[in-house]
Design an enzyme around this catalytic site. Structure first.
Site: not given
Length: 455
Positions: A191, A117, A48, A50, A194-196
């Protein structure tokens, strides 16, 4: 072999530029590798905040060509001109590239220092490169060592001990804006990546009871089946938005939630917290103009992230530096091994030619066998000291002197040495592929994709 990394991160580039560079991220590594490529392999790390490409140039002379090839490919896939891409990317080579990856993997270059993460994203970047066939043996070792270093930092320092992450800091900000009664909140998550997944886990820890998940790809039912919550459809989304207290964007898809969408859902002037964790923004900027809506973005998270203790940071950086130095030493020894193999192959060919002459003159007699035995023993003794010296010089970072000496004394070129190293890597890769073929195939998982690449 030389590691080359091209880096664009939140530290140097705005997130909008990072997002634009990331378009087509999954295709860059395979796109730059062809029969005439100056590089042997590549791995892409896209998160998110980089976008980084790690490549293995075939030699020092190929570094600039490698950089140009990567920039050209990114430009083609992103639609940006090459000059814009080149100015946005910082180029690191050799030890600097290694140290940077280890620092990134340990969470020391993140918006939230010590975030959890990023270590998983480094692992997934390698897995995707291996699956697509763009990861060389050296790149595999590089990324695997980065993952081990991240574990060492996590287990031996206070960095990351509080479990902070981009998601957790964003949720803390939401609490500050409203209150912490998560069990009473209606929450809509956009979503299934991964972040979800990380968001759902943290919401469960905060005892959120009314969580709804929407994905325009239709993956929401499978997602909530393992993580909890209620799946939304296109028909039920508007009703969920009308009752929502918090909306969290983790998809980075083509659709954006707008102020008009909220109006059509019938929200009126009801207060709302919108947390946008997607690199390419799930929520249109029109939400920021609504007085009743508080918008939390990745920039908000970066500004609110707490500073870690200086002592813990220094200890963590010391672990990273040590790991990078040890990895560099191992790589130099591997380079020496390739040179030694090339030397042994050269001398073996000379030895076999002479042995054939002895056999032709004397046949398979005891005398001939004794001469052959003596010649092989002498050759081993003659090679012992050069082998020891080659490894010592390599450990001191003087591999180029070893290669120069072999070229001057025996006519062994750097191309010969590189060829031996490539053969060894190919044999190892074949063994790995054969071992993998025997294992049952793993089911695909939405969570292995970067957040801005999922819906």
């Amino acid at each position: 072999m030389v590691f080359v990394s091209l880096v664009a991160s939140h530290s140097d580039v705005d997130l909008e530029t990072v997002a634009r560079l990331s378009a087509g991220a999954s295709e860059v590594a395979s796109g730059v590798l062809d029969g005439t490529s100056p590089m042997a392999g590549a791995v892409v790390l896209a998160t998110c905040n980089r976008y980084e490409v790690y490549a293995e140039a075939r030699s020092e002379d190929d570094v600039e060509a490698t950089r140009s090839a990567v920039i050209a490919e990114i430009a083609e896939l992103s639609g940006l001109d090459e000059q814009t891409v080149a100015s946005a990317l910082t180029t690191l080579t050799g030890h600097e590239a290694v140290n940077h990856l280890f620092t990134v993997g340990a969470g020391l270059d993140s918006a939230v220092i010590g975030e959890r993460e990023i270590a998983g994203q480094v692992r997934r970047a390698l897995i995707e490169a291996q699956e697509s066939g763009t990861a060389t043996g050296s790149l595999v070792r590089l990324f695997q060592t980065a993952s081990r270093t991240a574990k060492d930092v996590g287990s031996h320092t206070a960095i990351g001990g509080r479990g902070l992450s981009i998601v957790s800091v964003a949720l803390d900000l939401a609490e500050d804006l409203r209150d912490d009664r998560w069990s009473e909140k209606n929450i809509v998550v956009f979503g299934t990546g991964a972040y979800a997944g990380a968001t759902m886990s943290l919401l469960q820890q905060r005892h959120a009871g009314n969580v709804f998940v929407y994905s325009n790809s239709g993956r929401a039912p499978a997602f909530v089946a393992t993580r909890g919550g209620t799946a939304l459809t296109d028909e039920t989304l508007a009703g969920a938005l009308a009752a929502a207290d918090i909306v969290i964007g983790c998809s980075g898809g083509d659709q954006q939630l707008t102020a008009d969408d909220l109006a059509e859902a019938g929200r009126g002037d009801a207060p709302l917290v919108a947390i946008d964790l997607a690199l390419t923004r799930d929520f249109d900027t029109s939400l920021e103009e609504l007085e009743q809506v508080d918008v939390i973005t990745l920039e908000s998270v970066r500004m609110a992230a707490p500073a870690e203790q200086t002592a813990a940071l220094e200890e963590a950086r010391s672990i990273v530096v040590t790991a990078a130095d040890e990895f560099a030493a191992e790589q130099r020894e591997r380079s020496a091994d390739a040179a030694i193999v090339a030397l042994r192959k050269h001398t073996q060919q000379v030895l076999e030619t002479e042995i054939e002459r002895v056999r032709a003159q004397h046949g398979c007699t005891a005398a001939a066998e004794e001469v052959e035995f003596a010649m092989r023993r002498m050759m081993r003794q003659l090679l012992h000291e050069p082998t020891v010296r080659a490894r010592e010089l390599a450990a001191q970072g003087r591999s180029d002197e070893v290669e120069s000496a072999l070229g001057s004394l025996f006519g062994i070129s750097t191309a010969d040495i590189a060829a031996e190293a490539a053969k060894k890597a190919a044999r190892k890769k074949q063994k790995q592929q054969a071992a993998s073929a025997k294992k049952p195939a793993a089911m695909p998982d939405d969570a292995i994709h970067a957040p801005h690449r999922t819906a």
